[in-house]
Design an enzyme around this catalytic site. Structure first.
Site, short mmCIF file in Angstrom:
data_model
loop_
_atom_site.label_atom_id
_atom_site.label_comp_id
_atom_site.label_asym_id
_atom_site.label_seq_id
_atom_site.Cartn_x
_atom_site.Cartn_y
_atom_site.Cartn_z
N LYS A 171 36.30 39.97 45.01
CA LYS A 171 35.32 38.93 44.72
C LYS A 171 35.64 37.75 45.63
O LYS A 171 36.53 36.95 45.34
CB LYS A 171 35.36 38.48 43.27
CG LYS A 171 34.17 37.54 42.93
CD LYS A 171 34.44 36.62 41.77
CE LYS A 171 35.17 35.36 42.17
NZ LYS A 171 34.38 34.46 43.08
N ASP A 203 30.70 34.21 40.56
CA ASP A 203 31.47 32.99 40.39
C ASP A 203 32.67 33.24 39.48
O ASP A 203 32.83 34.33 38.93
CB ASP A 203 30.59 31.86 39.86
CG ASP A 203 29.88 32.20 38.55
OD1 ASP A 203 30.31 33.15 37.86
OD2 ASP A 203 28.89 31.51 38.22
N GLY A 204 33.50 32.22 39.32
CA GLY A 204 34.70 32.37 38.51
C GLY A 204 34.43 32.67 37.06
O GLY A 204 35.00 33.64 36.50
N PRO A 205 33.56 31.89 36.39
CA PRO A 205 33.28 32.17 34.98
C PRO A 205 32.62 33.53 34.75
O PRO A 205 32.70 34.08 33.65
CB PRO A 205 32.34 31.02 34.59
CG PRO A 205 32.64 29.93 35.56
CD PRO A 205 32.94 30.64 36.85
N GLU A 246 48.59 32.69 44.03
CA GLU A 246 48.94 31.79 45.13
C GLU A 246 48.05 30.57 44.95
O GLU A 246 46.84 30.65 45.14
CB GLU A 246 48.71 32.48 46.47
CG GLU A 246 49.41 31.80 47.64
CD GLU A 246 48.65 30.58 48.14
OE1 GLU A 246 49.10 29.45 47.84
OE2 GLU A 246 47.63 30.74 48.80
N CYS A 279 46.29 24.75 51.31
CA CYS A 279 47.20 24.51 50.19
C CYS A 279 48.60 24.14 50.67
O CYS A 279 49.36 23.50 49.94
CB CYS A 279 47.26 25.73 49.29
SG CYS A 279 47.59 27.28 50.16
N GLU A 378 46.46 17.11 44.21
CA GLU A 378 46.08 17.78 45.45
C GLU A 378 44.68 17.31 45.86
O GLU A 378 43.71 17.57 45.15
CB GLU A 378 46.12 19.29 45.28
CG GLU A 378 45.87 20.04 46.58
CD GLU A 378 45.94 21.54 46.40
OE1 GLU A 378 46.37 22.24 47.33
OE2 GLU A 378 45.53 22.03 45.32
#
Length: 474
Positions: A171, A203-205, A246, A279, A378
């Site tokens: 994904k 998407d994430g959800p 990660e 990151c 961040e």
């Protein structure tokens, strides 16, 4: 405008079960550049089922056959690298010259590193004269990748997983899906068997959560925010699947006075690279007190000299950040930083001459202390915080005073001091004196920067189970 609705499941392009349009935005123009569909539970189930059905055969395919497929994938990738550069430049705003050299290059570099490591790796190891230790693929792997280094992260997950015999469902980020769809074409052209690699946009959800909780997924490998990593871990807990993470970072770049001006120039340039969307960026510059004022001046000049422009434009400049959401978040943190510290370059709003697009001014905030928001959160934009320290141990304490632990940096020609500091920094990686890490070096962090290691033999081992078998030769 690009329109690509299909998913890649079981070796073919298939329409989603219930098409749900999602607009992909070109961050340089704020206009729609592509339309994709987001998957639902039926699409997730179909992809996982295809991967599960393919696993028993693929797990036992001979190593030489897998190596040949990986070599073919590298050939396809190199042959079509300009297509990939164009896709990444369009979807996430990487300047085209940077996309060709760095974004595309990261993918081929990791792929070659995995080929070399896999070729040398032994999956049956003698433990005693009568006992073997076997390394075996964990099973069906859900791979959830971010938008900031698309090919870097897809290669770090897909390649080691399929190399060791796992089957996969990818994904990619819905914000930057074009490179993932193109990669699926590469896997198909390389000739990987049906079901070994599958792709579902979502998407994430939605698809992200469905994969994380799916009973037939044996492992989730995720790269992204620490917040999302926690949610994925919770979703995966009910099935006790392996979760490799990660996550974010807030890297400290410790510059001792003897390191000189070049260390500051390189550190600020590195912070602004990829518009600060890395990151492992060195976003906290810690400078020894006698050199502090000079370092602030140098970093300020670097920020002022850093050009910003559209992704399609050739040359050495930074592009926009990826989305309106990211732009607004960064602007908010810059505003907070201006109230907390001393602004010496950049600030709020777009750079002069850019009235559209998610462009952020390269920004330097000096006189920062580690209790400030700008030193702890961040930012994920081209924003550098500069802090002062007096002693070696104070620098170490400041660097470690963060929930993150991905990459820290040390600049000094004093070998003894450099090694002393590196040993005491609580991070998965410590880069010293601007020496790049070698191919196959383990990439990953401590604390809220995650628990996985990617790249080379370490990345291959992430996707393996360990089996002890007695009586092998009795």
């Amino acid at each position: 405008m690009i329109e690509k609705r299909d998913f890649y499941i079981n070796g073919q392009w298939v329409a989603p079960a219930t098409p749900r349009d999602f607009n992909v935005i070109d961050p340089s123009t704020e206009e729609v550049c592509a339309v994709i569909s987001l998957g639902d539970q039926a699409d997730t189930d179909a992809a996982v089922a295809a991967a599960k059905a393919a696993f028993d055969d693929w797990a036992f395919v001979d190593k030489s056959e897998k190596l040949a497929l990986l070599q073919r994938l590298l050939e396809v990738y190199n042959d079509r690298q300009d297509e990939m550069a164009q896709a990444m430049s369009l979807e996430m705003g990487a300047p085209i010259s940077f996309a060709r050299a760095n974004q595309v290059g990261a993918g081929s570099w990791h792929l070659q590193g995995f080929i070399d490591a896999f070729d040398k790796m032994e999956f049956e190891r003698d433990f005693t004269a009568t006992e073997k230790t076997l390394l075996e693929p964990i099973g069906v792997c859900a791979l959830i990748t971010p938008w900031n280094w698309p090919m870097n992260q897809i290669m770090l997950k897909v390649v080691p997983a399929v190399a060791v015999g796992c089957t996969t469902v990818l994904k990619p980020s819905e914000i930057a899906p074009l490179s993932g769809l193109l990669f699926a074409e590469f896997m198909d052209e390389a000739g990987f068997p049906k079901g070994v690699f599958n792709l579902v946009n979502g998407d994430g959800p939605g698809v992200g959560s469905q994969l994380s909780a799916h009973k037939d997924v044996d492992m989730v490998s995720f790269t992204g925010s620490s917040r999302a990593g926690k949610l994925i871990s919770k979703a995966a807990a009910d099935t006790l699947k392996r979760v490799s993470l990660e996550l974010g970072g807030k890297g400290a770049n410790i510059i001792f006075k003897e390191a000189g001006a070049q260390a500051v120039k390189d550190g600020a340039t590195h912070c602004f690279q990829n518009s600060g969307q890395s990151c492992n960026a060195p976003t906290r510059m810690l400078v020894e007190a006698p050199f502090y004022d000079e370092a602030v001046e140098i970093a300020t000049r670097v920020a002022q000299d850093t050009k910003v422009g559209p992704a399609a434009q050739e040359g050495k400049h930074i592009g926009p950040v990826v989305s309106e959401v990211q732009f607004d978040k960064i602007q908010g943190l810059i505003e907070t930083g201006m109230a907390e510290g001393r602004l010496t370059a950049g600030g709020l709003g777009r750079p002069d001459g850019l009235n559209r697009g998610y462009f952020v001014k390269p920004t330097v905030i000096a006189d920062v202390t580690n209790d400030m928001t700008i030193a702890q959160e961040e930012v994920f934009g081209p924003v550098l915080s500069i802090l002062k320290f007096d002693t070696v141990d104070e620098a170490i304490a400041i660097a470690n005073d963060t929930p993150y632990g991905l990459t820290n940096y040390v600049q000094t020609p004093d070998d003894e001091k450099r090694r002393y500091v590196a040993r005491r920094l609580r991070s998965g990686m410590v880069e010293t004196n601007r020496q790049d890490f070698a191919q196959g070096s383990p990439f990953g962090g401590y604390k809220q920067s995650g628990n996985g290691r990617e790249g080379g033999v370490y990345g291959l081992e992430e996707f393996l189970e360990v089996k002890a078998v007695s009586g092998w030769s009795s």
